[in-house]
Design a protein around this motif. Structure first.
Motif, short mmCIF file in Angstrom:
data_model
loop_
_atom_site.label_atom_id
_atom_site.label_comp_id
_atom_site.label_asym_id
_atom_site.label_seq_id
_atom_site.Cartn_x
_atom_site.Cartn_y
_atom_site.Cartn_z
N LEU A 45 -26.37 -34.92 -45.46
CA LEU A 45 -26.73 -33.64 -46.07
C LEU A 45 -27.99 -33.07 -45.44
O LEU A 45 -28.07 -31.86 -45.17
CB LEU A 45 -26.95 -33.84 -47.58
N GLU A 46 -28.97 -33.93 -45.19
CA GLU A 46 -30.20 -33.47 -44.55
C GLU A 46 -29.90 -32.90 -43.16
O GLU A 46 -30.45 -31.87 -42.75
CB GLU A 46 -31.18 -34.63 -44.45
N GLN A 47 -29.00 -33.58 -42.41
CA GLN A 47 -28.62 -33.10 -41.08
C GLN A 47 -27.92 -31.74 -41.17
O GLN A 47 -28.17 -30.84 -40.35
CB GLN A 47 -27.71 -34.12 -40.40
N LEU A 48 -27.04 -31.58 -42.16
CA LEU A 48 -26.35 -30.30 -42.34
C LEU A 48 -27.35 -29.19 -42.65
O LEU A 48 -27.23 -28.06 -42.14
CB LEU A 48 -25.32 -30.42 -43.47
N GLN A 49 -28.32 -29.50 -43.50
CA GLN A 49 -29.33 -28.49 -43.84
C GLN A 49 -30.18 -28.14 -42.62
O GLN A 49 -30.52 -26.97 -42.41
CB GLN A 49 -30.20 -29.01 -44.98
N ASP A 50 -30.50 -29.14 -41.81
CA ASP A 50 -31.22 -28.87 -40.56
C ASP A 50 -30.36 -28.01 -39.63
O ASP A 50 -30.88 -27.11 -38.94
CB ASP A 50 -31.57 -30.19 -39.86
N ASN A 51 -29.06 -28.29 -39.59
CA ASN A 51 -28.16 -27.50 -38.75
C ASN A 51 -28.12 -26.04 -39.19
O ASN A 51 -28.08 -25.13 -38.36
CB ASN A 51 -26.74 -28.09 -38.81
N ILE A 52 -28.14 -25.83 -40.51
CA ILE A 52 -28.13 -24.46 -41.03
C ILE A 52 -29.41 -23.73 -40.63
O ILE A 52 -29.38 -22.57 -40.18
CB ILE A 52 -27.97 -24.48 -42.56
N VAL A 53 -30.55 -24.42 -40.77
CA VAL A 53 -31.83 -23.81 -40.39
C VAL A 53 -31.83 -23.49 -38.90
O VAL A 53 -32.23 -22.39 -38.49
CB VAL A 53 -33.00 -24.76 -40.74
N GLN A 54 -31.37 -24.43 -38.08
CA GLN A 54 -31.33 -24.21 -36.64
C GLN A 54 -30.36 -23.10 -36.28
O GLN A 54 -30.62 -22.29 -35.38
CB GLN A 54 -30.93 -25.51 -35.93
N ASN A 55 -29.23 -23.04 -36.99
CA ASN A 55 -28.24 -21.99 -36.75
C ASN A 55 -28.83 -20.61 -37.01
O ASN A 55 -28.67 -19.69 -36.20
CB ASN A 55 -27.02 -22.23 -37.64
N ARG A 56 -29.53 -20.47 -38.13
CA ARG A 56 -30.14 -19.16 -38.45
C ARG A 56 -31.27 -18.83 -37.47
O ARG A 56 -31.48 -17.66 -37.11
CB ARG A 56 -30.68 -19.17 -39.88
N ILE A 83 -20.59 -14.06 -33.86
CA ILE A 83 -19.40 -14.52 -34.58
C ILE A 83 -19.36 -16.05 -34.60
O ILE A 83 -19.10 -16.67 -35.65
CB ILE A 83 -18.13 -13.95 -33.94
N GLN A 84 -19.62 -16.64 -33.44
CA GLN A 84 -19.62 -18.10 -33.35
C GLN A 84 -20.67 -18.73 -34.27
O GLN A 84 -20.38 -19.67 -35.01
CB GLN A 84 -19.87 -18.53 -31.90
N LEU A 85 -21.89 -18.19 -34.23
CA LEU A 85 -22.96 -18.73 -35.06
C LEU A 85 -22.66 -18.56 -36.54
O LEU A 85 -22.93 -19.46 -37.35
CB LEU A 85 -24.29 -18.06 -34.71
N ASN A 86 -22.08 -17.42 -36.92
CA ASN A 86 -21.73 -17.18 -38.33
C ASN A 86 -20.61 -18.11 -38.77
O ASN A 86 -20.60 -18.59 -39.92
CB ASN A 86 -21.34 -15.73 -38.54
N GLN A 87 -19.65 -18.36 -37.86
CA GLN A 87 -18.59 -19.31 -38.19
C GLN A 87 -19.16 -20.71 -38.37
O GLN A 87 -18.78 -21.42 -39.31
CB GLN A 87 -17.53 -19.30 -37.07
N PHE A 118 -20.96 -25.10 -41.83
CA PHE A 118 -22.06 -25.93 -42.34
C PHE A 118 -22.18 -25.79 -43.85
O PHE A 118 -22.39 -26.79 -44.56
CB PHE A 118 -23.38 -25.54 -41.66
N GLN A 119 -22.07 -24.56 -44.34
CA GLN A 119 -22.19 -24.34 -45.78
C GLN A 119 -21.05 -25.02 -46.54
O GLN A 119 -21.27 -25.61 -47.60
CB GLN A 119 -22.21 -22.84 -46.08
N ARG A 120 -19.83 -24.91 -46.00
CA ARG A 120 -18.71 -25.59 -46.64
C ARG A 120 -18.93 -27.11 -46.62
O ARG A 120 -18.64 -27.81 -47.60
CB ARG A 120 -17.40 -25.24 -45.93
N ALA A 121 -19.44 -27.59 -45.50
CA ALA A 121 -19.71 -29.03 -45.39
C ALA A 121 -20.79 -29.46 -46.39
O ALA A 121 -20.71 -30.56 -46.96
CB ALA A 121 -20.15 -29.38 -43.97
N VAL A 122 -21.77 -28.60 -46.62
CA VAL A 122 -22.81 -28.90 -47.61
C VAL A 122 -22.21 -28.99 -49.01
O VAL A 122 -22.55 -29.90 -49.80
CB VAL A 122 -23.92 -27.82 -47.58
#
Length: 369
Positions: free
Chosen positions: A130-141, A269-273, A278-282
């Motif tokens: 979960l922490e990795q997913l949240q980091d991925n979301i931050v990095q994605n944004r 589009i790629q980043l939003n996908q 990531f959000q679904r995975a969270v």
């Protein structure tokens, strides 16, 4: 029968045999003393004396006493039988409880093993994921924001370049128009053409590709004789070549900008996908963490219940062992008492059948009269 005999013994005790009578030897007196320590032995001697003093027959006395001894043997056999049954019940109960304890201990071990080696590592793994997913979301944004800022900067640069190119092309067009009207150019017209060249130079000063053309035009414009038609054509040709280069450059800039914008939009589009994934995975991981937490709570509750059940079973086993130990003590004491009474009864019966006892009874009757 044993209770009835005891009651009779209390009645007969008032006529207890006087072992100090001269009929009895010191050996007989010692035997009497040992027999009278037994309730049954004392009872049989007193019963025998009473029976004989009332005219009873010795054979009948033996028969009755033998029946009493048989009853004692039967009672002792029943004591053995009941203890054997109690032993069987005890062994079955111990085996049952021991098996249940063993099964419960296995359940406790399995529950602890599941908690320690499955649930806890799973909890830690889910938390890290979960922490990795949240980091991925931050990095994605962050990546999207950086790409957006870069696209805006690149577009601003593009617009600046377009403006510069358009400005230079306008200056060239104006110069070409002026030069096309020249037959006998005045000094003012020549100066205006030179001024436009300077303006073009300033507009394109960041583009080294065009600097050679601009430098050539400046040299021609300074040294040329505009009255010379050959020189004029040379200048017009140079201006037209520069214009072609600028238009080609502008078209390339526009094409590059369109391609950059297309790549940017595809990247968005790629980043939003990816962000949506990531959000679904969270959401999924959060549900897994919640399910894991519930399972941990249930397992801990189960461990408490299993330990309580194990304590209960151990308590039942201890209580059964304690109860059987008490029953064994009672059995041993009872058997010892029965054996003591039976031994004394046999000794008393043997003493009754000795002539000295009959002589003693007769002497007692004579003394009474």
């Amino acid at each position: 029968m044993y209770k009835l005999a005891v009651c009779t013994l209390l009645i007969l005790s008032v006529t207890a045999i006087d072992v100090t009578n001269s009929v009895w030897t010191s050996h007989d007196q010692k035997a009497f003393a040992q027999i009278k320590q037994s309730g049954w032995g004392n009872f049989i001697l007193n019963f025998g004396e009473l029976h004989l003093t009332t005219g009873g027959i010795l054979a009948e006395l033996n028969t009755e006493i033998a029946k009493l001894i048989d009853e004692l043997d039967e009672e002792l056999a029943e004591v053995h039988h009941q203890y054997a049954r109690r032993t069987d019940v005890h062994n079955r109960e111990v085996n049952r409880l021991s098996q249940e304890i063993q099964d419960k201990e296995r359940e406790v071990f399995n529950a602890h093993d599941f908690y320690d080696n499955v649930l806890i590592p799973q909890r830690d793994r889910f938390a890290a994921q979960l922490e990795q997913l949240q980091d991925n979301i931050v990095q994605n944004r962050r990546t999207l924001n950086e790409a957006t800022v870069q696209r805006a900067n690149d577009h601003a640069e593009f617009e600046s370049l377009v403006a510069e190119h358009n400005e230079a092309i306008s200056a060239i067009d104006e110069s070409l128009q002026l030069l096309s009207q020249l037959e006998s150019p005045s000094l003012v017209q020549i100066q205006k053409v030179q001024k436009n060249l300077t303006k073009i130079q300033q507009s394109l000063k960041r583009h080294s590709t065009f600097q050679t053309f601009i430098k050539t035009l400046l040299e021609i414009a300074v040294e040329a004789n505009f009255a010379d038609q050959g020189a004029l054509r040379e200048i017009l040709t140079a201006f037209n070549n520069l214009r072609v280069q600028l238009v080609d450059s502008l078209n390339q800039l526009t094409a590059d900008e369109a391609e950059a914008q297309k790549d940017f939009e595809a990247r968005v589009i790629q980043l939003n996908q990816e962000h949506a994934e990531f959000q679904r995975a969270v959401i999924v991981k959060t549900a897994e963490i919640e399910a894991n937490a519930n399972k941990i709570e249930q397992t801990l509750d189960l461990i408490d219940v299993l330990h309580a059940d194990l304590d209960t079973l151990n308590g039942q086993l201890q209580a059964e062992n304690d109860d059987f130990a008490f029953a064994t003590d009672v059995y041993n004491a009872t058997v010892a008492e029965y054996n003591k009474e039976l031994n004394a009864a046999h000794q008393a019966l043997d003493l009754l059948n000795q002539p000295r006892f009959t002589d003693y009874v007769k002497s007692q009757l004579k003394g009474a009269f």
